[in-house]
Enzyme design. Structure first.
Site, PDB file in Angstrom:
ATOM      1  N   ARG A 134       2.343 -16.938  -8.283  1.00  0.00           N
ATOM      2  CA  ARG A 134       2.909 -16.218  -9.436  1.00  0.00           C
ATOM      3  C   ARG A 134       4.267 -16.826  -9.774  1.00  0.00           C
ATOM      4  NH1 ARG A 134       0.114 -10.911  -9.949  1.00  0.00           N
ATOM      5  NH2 ARG A 134      -1.901 -11.470  -9.032  1.00  0.00           N
ATOM      6  N   GLU A 141       6.976 -15.952 -10.896  1.00  0.00           N
ATOM      7  CA  GLU A 141       7.950 -14.889 -11.168  1.00  0.00           C
ATOM      8  C   GLU A 141       9.314 -15.561 -11.307  1.00  0.00           C
ATOM      9  OE1 GLU A 141       6.850 -11.838 -11.327  1.00  0.00           O
ATOM     10  OE2 GLU A 141       5.043 -11.780 -10.091  1.00  0.00           O
ATOM     11  N   ARG A 192      10.678  -7.683  -3.701  1.00  0.00           N
ATOM     12  CA  ARG A 192       9.236  -7.381  -3.646  1.00  0.00           C
ATOM     13  C   ARG A 192       8.356  -8.548  -4.089  1.00  0.00           C
ATOM     14  NH1 ARG A 192      11.210  -4.423  -7.327  1.00  0.00           N
ATOM     15  NH2 ARG A 192       9.589  -4.799  -8.843  1.00  0.00           N
ATOM     16  N   HIS A 193       8.976  -9.572  -4.701  1.00  0.00           N
ATOM     17  CA  HIS A 193       8.178 -10.644  -5.304  1.00  0.00           C
ATOM     18  C   HIS A 193       8.319 -11.975  -4.573  1.00  0.00           C
ATOM     19  CE1 HIS A 193       8.399  -7.829  -8.741  1.00  0.00           C
ATOM     20  NE2 HIS A 193       7.165  -8.238  -8.916  1.00  0.00           N
ATOM     21  N   GLU A 202       3.958  -0.461  -4.409  1.00  0.00           N
ATOM     22  CA  GLU A 202       2.590  -0.859  -4.776  1.00  0.00           C
ATOM     23  C   GLU A 202       2.126  -1.985  -3.855  1.00  0.00           C
ATOM     24  OE1 GLU A 202       2.129  -2.747  -8.713  1.00  0.00           O
ATOM     25  OE2 GLU A 202       0.551  -3.883  -7.699  1.00  0.00           O
ATOM     26  N   SER A 214      -3.725  -3.368  -6.396  1.00  0.00           N
ATOM     27  CA  SER A 214      -4.240  -3.011  -7.723  1.00  0.00           C
ATOM     28  C   SER A 214      -5.745  -3.185  -7.669  1.00  0.00           C
ATOM     29  CB  SER A 214      -3.730  -3.955  -8.804  1.00  0.00           C
ATOM     30  OG  SER A 214      -2.435  -3.629  -9.149  1.00  0.00           O
ATOM     31  N   ARG A 226       3.310  -7.588   1.262  1.00  0.00           N
ATOM     32  CA  ARG A 226       3.856  -6.260   0.925  1.00  0.00           C
ATOM     33  C   ARG A 226       3.369  -5.200   1.903  1.00  0.00           C
ATOM     34  NH1 ARG A 226       4.202  -5.030  -5.478  1.00  0.00           N
ATOM     35  NH2 ARG A 226       5.414  -6.852  -6.076  1.00  0.00           N
TER      36      ARG A 226
HETATM   37  P1  AMO Z   1      -1.982  -7.537  -9.133  1.00  0.00           P
HETATM   38  O1  AMO Z   1      -1.449  -8.591 -10.047  1.00  0.00           O
HETATM   39  O2  AMO Z   1      -1.460  -6.173  -9.352  1.00  0.00           O
HETATM   40  O3  AMO Z   1      -3.559  -7.443  -9.284  1.00  0.00           O
HETATM   41  O4  AMO Z   1      -1.740  -7.976  -7.641  1.00  0.00           O
HETATM   42  C1  AMO Z   1      -2.351  -7.288  -6.579  1.00  0.00           C
HETATM   43  C2  AMO Z   1      -1.355  -7.036  -5.470  1.00  0.00           C
HETATM   44  O5  AMO Z   1      -0.734  -8.252  -5.075  1.00  0.00           O
HETATM   45  C3  AMO Z   1       0.594  -8.000  -4.672  1.00  0.00           C
HETATM   46  N1  AMO Z   1       1.511  -8.826  -5.503  1.00  0.00           N
HETATM   47  C4  AMO Z   1       2.549  -9.514  -5.021  1.00  0.00           C
HETATM   48  N2  AMO Z   1       3.042  -9.650  -3.778  1.00  0.00           N
HETATM   49  C5  AMO Z   1       4.121 -10.445  -3.600  1.00  0.00           C
HETATM   50  N3  AMO Z   1       4.711 -11.121  -4.613  1.00  0.00           N
HETATM   51  C6  AMO Z   1       4.250 -11.020  -5.886  1.00  0.00           C
HETATM   52  N4  AMO Z   1       4.831 -11.715  -6.862  1.00  0.00           N
HETATM   53  C7  AMO Z   1       3.121 -10.184  -6.127  1.00  0.00           C
HETATM   54  N5  AMO Z   1       2.419  -9.862  -7.243  1.00  0.00           N
HETATM   55  C8  AMO Z   1       1.431  -9.031  -6.833  1.00  0.00           C
HETATM   56  C9  AMO Z   1       0.851  -6.529  -4.835  1.00  0.00           C
HETATM   57  C10 AMO Z   1      -0.191  -6.135  -5.846  1.00  0.00           C
HETATM   58  O6  AMO Z   1      -0.543  -4.783  -5.751  1.00  0.00           O
HETATM   59  N6  AMO Z   1      -6.657  -9.246  -9.796  1.00  0.00           N
HETATM   60  C11 AMO Z   1      -5.860  -8.081  -9.533  1.00  0.00           C
HETATM   61  C12 AMO Z   1      -6.426  -7.300  -8.370  1.00  0.00           C
HETATM   62  C13 AMO Z   1      -7.768  -6.663  -8.668  1.00  0.00           C
HETATM   63  O7  AMO Z   1      -7.831  -5.849  -9.618  1.00  0.00           O
HETATM   64  O8  AMO Z   1      -8.722  -7.011  -7.957  1.00  0.00           O
HETATM   65  C14 AMO Z   1      -4.438  -8.487  -9.220  1.00  0.00           C
HETATM   66  O9  AMO Z   1      -4.152  -9.603  -8.838  1.00  0.00           O
HETATM   67  O10 AMO Z   1       0.610  -5.923  -3.584  1.00  0.00           O
END
Ligand code: AMO
Length: 444
Positions: A219, A221, A227-228, A367, A370, A418
């Protein structure tokens, strides 16, 4: 010469010591610390999962440590096993040293002290020196627990008829939309690093019905938060022929129960070292997004949100506190997120299409998951893409999944770091990433 696949083992593991009390054993390991005493020294030997106390008693025999014996030397050590009691009454074995062979010597003293209970430096220095700091028993325990989480996820889903898959991380398109996608030049063509295995796990539902994957995702970001990460490990599953999106939440609850019991059963030394209480899960409470927003966040906690279609981190924290107080639960499912904020593959709620058959799982106010039901009808998916301003032609191979028939299905993604972070009580997700990638860090 022939090779037969059997390990040639001339050493004894700590787990076998009870059978060797009073007998001589040989172990291989690294000298973790040396504490000089009037009688000689206590030497702590670090092995894969243990630290073993070895007693160097100059009065007991003629054996003498070599002059170059030092911390971080890798050694083959021989001695007699003795059983002693720890403060809590459990048996602890030690070795009365009789011989040492140096296998390898360090070239320098480490830049960070790793022989104390915890690493003696700030997080940034810790991360800069990861090859060394990970050797600290508390640090390595973090990632042993993380191994247990992944193992629990895998083992449980295997018992539920899931097939493990590995999907490409170099993709033709970003699966989650938004701008946080890394672009890559692929022989002159623009491609993207996988934001998630979303497309592929859906493509595999008509093949295997139930699939899962544990793999890195990327990602882009641009912000620096606690958290990211820019690369994290996503534990994903996708299951076909669901009756309802709550089937997915039930599967996740089963997964989490199994993970917690596995950790208690097989990762107790690490949990003890990290002073961690594993949460008890019987059932997980659920609340609809809008009820959480209005009844809990706004009315009960008098917090004024800036965005009525999503939660900010403080709102998630509020919901975490509320779940703990109201249900004595560390976990809370929030369901029916607004359609506008969910990706194009999410199924709208037929009873109220402003909202979706989707959920997030909060763990201690963060969170970690998802998920939801997906659109499985070809026409509906094409329409939804157009509504979201996407060109269906660019998703031709993904759309084959539905064009040629797919069952009702859904799934989820859990962020491994997380989950580890909040299980172990860290404030920063980097503490739960072995070699974190963030906006300022790609090394080590
Ligand atoms: P989403 O984008 O919400 O959903 O990501 C799912 C979970 O991944 C974790 N997460 C992260 N952890 C660390 N750094 C980040 N930048 C980051 N972004 C997300 C979180 C989050 O809840 N395809 C959908 C999932 C699905 O519906 O199957 C998805 O990727 O814990």
């Amino acid at each position: 010469m022939t090779i037969n696949g059997e390990e040639r083992k001339s050493t004894i593991d700590y787990a076998e010591f009870s059978a060797y009390v009073g007998k001589e054993v040989t172990v291989k390991g690294t000298v973790h610390s040396i504490r000089e005493m009037s009688f000689g020294a206590f030497v702590i030997l670090r092995t894969a999962r243990e630290t073993i106390q070895c007693v160097y008693d100059t009065g007991a025999n003629d054996f003498r440590l070599p002059d170059n014996f030092c911390e971080n030397a890798c050694v083959r050590l021989t001695g007699i096993v003795a059983a002693g009691q720890t403060k809590d009454g459990s048996v602890r074995y030690e070795i009365q040293m009789r011989g040492v062979e140096i296998l390898s010597l360090p070239a320098a003293v480490p830049p960070v002290v790793i022989s104390k209970k915890t690493v003696q430096c700030d997080l940034s220095t810790n991360l800069d020196n990861r090859p060394v700091t990970l050797r600290n028993p508390s640090q390595r325990a973090v990632f042993k627990v993380q191994e247990g989480i992944q193992r629990g996820f895998r083992e449980y889903l295997m018992t539920q008829g899931f097939t493990e898959v590995h999907t490409p991380k170099i993709n033709f398109k970003g699966a989650e939309g938004g701008t946080n996608v890394f672009k890559l030049d692929y022989f002159g063509k623009q491609v993207y690093l996988a934001q998630s295995p979303q497309f592929y796990k859906q493509m595999l539902v008509p093949v295997y019905e139930r699939v899962f994957e544990i793999a890195p995702v990327f990602r882009a970001e641009h912000h620096d938060t606690s958290r990211h990460l820019n690369e994290y490990v996503s534990m994903d599953f996708e299951m076909g022929f669901i009756e309802n999106f709550t089937d997915i939440m039930n599967m996740e609850t089963g997964v989490l129960k199994y993970i917690m019991s596995l950790l208690k059963r097989e990762y107790a030394p690490e949990l003890e070292l990290l002073h961690v209480q594993v949460p008890e899960i019987t059932e997980i409470p659920c609340i609809k997004f809008m009820d959480a927003k209005t009844d809990v966040i706004m009315k009960k906690f008098k917090y004024q949100p800036t965005d009525m279609k999503d939660f900010d981190p403080q709102e998630e924290e509020i919901l975490g506190k509320w779940a703990k107080k109201q249900f004595n639960s560390d976990f809370l499912f929030v369901t029916h997120y607004p359609s506008k904020k969910r990706p194009f593959y999410t199924m709208d709620d037929p009873e109220d299409p402003e909202y979706t058959l989707s959920f997030d799982l909060l763990f201690r106010g963060l969170e970690i998951t998802s998920g939801g039901q997906r659109i499985h009808d070809y026409g509906m998916q094409v329409e939804k893409m157009k509504e979201k301003g996407l060109d269906p032609a660019e998703f031709e191979t993904y759309l084959m999944t539905f064009k040629y028939g797919a069952p009702p299905h859904g799934g989820l993604g859990i962020g491994l770091e997380r989950l580890t972070m909040h299980l172990l009580g860290f404030k920063n997700v980097r503490d739960a990433a072995m070699f974190p990638r963030d906006i300022n860090r790609v090394n080590p």
